[in-house]
Design a protein around this motif. Structure first.
Motif, PDB file in Angstrom:
ATOM      1  N   ALA A  73      43.785  27.378  30.832  1.00 48.07           N
ATOM      2  CA  ALA A  73      43.768  28.845  30.986  1.00 48.07           C
ATOM      3  C   ALA A  73      44.896  29.479  30.170  1.00 48.07           C
ATOM      4  O   ALA A  73      44.725  30.542  29.574  1.00 48.07           O
ATOM      5  N   HIS A  74      46.051  28.804  30.120  1.00 45.65           N
ATOM      6  CA  HIS A  74      47.171  29.342  29.337  1.00 45.65           C
ATOM      7  C   HIS A  74      46.901  29.244  27.842  1.00 45.65           C
ATOM      8  O   HIS A  74      47.601  29.838  27.035  1.00 45.65           O
ATOM      9  N   CYS A  75      45.888  28.465  27.488  1.00 42.42           N
ATOM     10  CA  CYS A  75      45.471  28.377  26.094  1.00 42.42           C
ATOM     11  C   CYS A  75      44.375  29.421  25.803  1.00 42.42           C
ATOM     12  O   CYS A  75      43.798  29.445  24.711  1.00 42.42           O
ATOM     13  N   GLU A 126      46.540  21.383  37.644  1.00 43.39           N
ATOM     14  CA  GLU A 126      47.525  21.374  36.548  1.00 43.39           C
ATOM     15  C   GLU A 126      46.819  21.419  35.185  1.00 43.39           C
ATOM     16  O   GLU A 126      47.240  22.113  34.273  1.00 43.39           O
ATOM     17  N   VAL A 127      45.726  20.652  35.061  1.00 50.25           N
ATOM     18  CA  VAL A 127      44.973  20.643  33.795  1.00 50.25           C
ATOM     19  C   VAL A 127      44.325  22.015  33.567  1.00 50.25           C
ATOM     20  O   VAL A 127      44.384  22.564  32.450  1.00 50.25           O
ATOM     21  N   ILE A 134      42.818  17.154  43.352  1.00 49.99           N
ATOM     22  CA  ILE A 134      42.833  18.597  43.123  1.00 49.99           C
ATOM     23  C   ILE A 134      44.156  19.037  42.486  1.00 49.99           C
ATOM     24  O   ILE A 134      44.179  19.924  41.629  1.00 49.99           O
ATOM     25  N   ARG A 135      45.257  18.399  42.859  1.00 51.01           N
ATOM     26  CA  ARG A 135      46.557  18.757  42.256  1.00 51.01           C
ATOM     27  C   ARG A 135      46.511  18.527  40.743  1.00 51.01           C
ATOM     28  O   ARG A 135      46.889  19.399  39.958  1.00 51.01           O
ATOM     29  N   LEU A 146      35.599  21.622  34.107  1.00 50.88           N
ATOM     30  CA  LEU A 146      36.255  20.435  34.673  1.00 50.88           C
ATOM     31  C   LEU A 146      35.509  20.104  35.952  1.00 50.88           C
ATOM     32  O   LEU A 146      35.367  20.974  36.823  1.00 50.88           O
ATOM     33  N   ASP A 147      34.997  18.897  36.063  1.00 49.65           N
ATOM     34  CA  ASP A 147      34.359  18.506  37.331  1.00 49.65           C
ATOM     35  C   ASP A 147      34.567  17.020  37.582  1.00 49.65           C
ATOM     36  O   ASP A 147      35.143  16.301  36.756  1.00 49.65           O
ATOM     37  N   GLY A 148      34.106  16.600  38.753  1.00 46.76           N
ATOM     38  CA  GLY A 148      34.310  15.206  39.161  1.00 46.76           C
ATOM     39  C   GLY A 148      33.833  14.229  38.104  1.00 46.76           C
ATOM     40  O   GLY A 148      34.484  13.213  37.857  1.00 46.76           O
TER      41      GLY A 148
END
Ligand code: PPS
Ligand code: ADP
Length: 195
Positions: A94-96, A88-89, A83-84, A59-61
């Motif tokens: 990570a939970h996946c 969250e994404v 950043i918030r 994930l980046d800009g």
């Protein structure tokens, strides 16, 4: 939040997905000035992991500020919201069970504290991609430092917008002192044992 009922009793959890993927879902959060080497290092580490059979996501800009975060600029408030949302994404990935590599300037201690809290201390691993601003400015990969010096970009990090060095990162890579391959080796040595 009224009338919102988060589901906590899902049939499948993080551990089930990790078992399927044979890896641990974590977030690697790369912090540093523009031009410090975050994206370059994130991409080469992702390639290394992919070639080792691991499922990853960067994930980046470039992939978030053109889509999900397209309405945000570079004021302190917009950076915090950027950043918030990213945190969250990243947490969902990570939970996946996905090894999630986030590459954002994340300029202040409070912003990084927020992402750590959203993602959870156990999953959040901060890497400080350290490089003096003089070197970043000399690299000027995108020509943005020159524009900022000419006053064509306002609130540019390190010029007229603050950057606070991370106080307690999990890992520091010095991209002005080591070449890309040596920095990559530092990442491999630190992260491979925990994924
Ligand atoms: N004002 C200003 N300050 C800093 N950076 C700027 C600015 N305007 C545009 N850019 C480009 O946006 C990229 C940084 O976005 P981030 O989402 O990582 O920034 S932040 O974490 O919300 O501070 C950054 O990309 P990187 O060079 O990859 O860091 C720049 O290309
Ligand atoms: N050790 C290193 N690690 C990463 N990048 C490096 C290194 N040494 C030199 N560079 C160069 O520095 C530049 C960093 O640019 P980039 O990865 O886009 O930075 P950022 O994503 O932090 O803005 C690239 O041109 C890259 O080739």
């Amino acid at each position: 939040m009224e009338n919102i009922h988060p589901i906590f009793d899902q049939i499948l959890g993080k551990a089930d997905k990790e078992r399927l993927l044979q890896q641990k879902g974590i977030v690697i959060w790369m912090v540093g000035l523009s031009g410090s080497g975050k994206s370059t290092l994130a991409k080469s580490f992702e390639k290394y992991l992919h070639d080792s059979g691991k499922l990853t996501q960067i994930l980046d800009g470039d992939n978030l500020r053109t889509g999900l975060n397209a309405n945000l600029g570079f004021s302190a408030e917009d950076r915090e919201e950027n950043i918030r949302r990213v945190a969250e994404v990243a947490k969902l990935f990570a939970h996946c069970g996905v090894i999630t590599i986030c590459s954002f300037i994340s300029p202040t201690t409070s912003i990084r504290q927020m992402s750590r809290e959203i993602i959870g201390d156990d999953l959040y691993h901060e890497v400080f991609v350290e490089c003096p601003i003089e070197v970043c400015e000399k690299r000027d990969v995108k020509g943005l430092y020159a524009k900022a010096r000419r006053g064509e970009i306002k609130n540019f990090t390190g010029i007229d917008s603050p950057f606070e060095n991370p106080e307690n990162p999990s890992l520091i890579v010095n991209t002005d002192l080591k070449n890309l391959d040596d920095c990559l080796q530092d990442m491999i040595k630190f992260f491979v044992p925990i994924i």
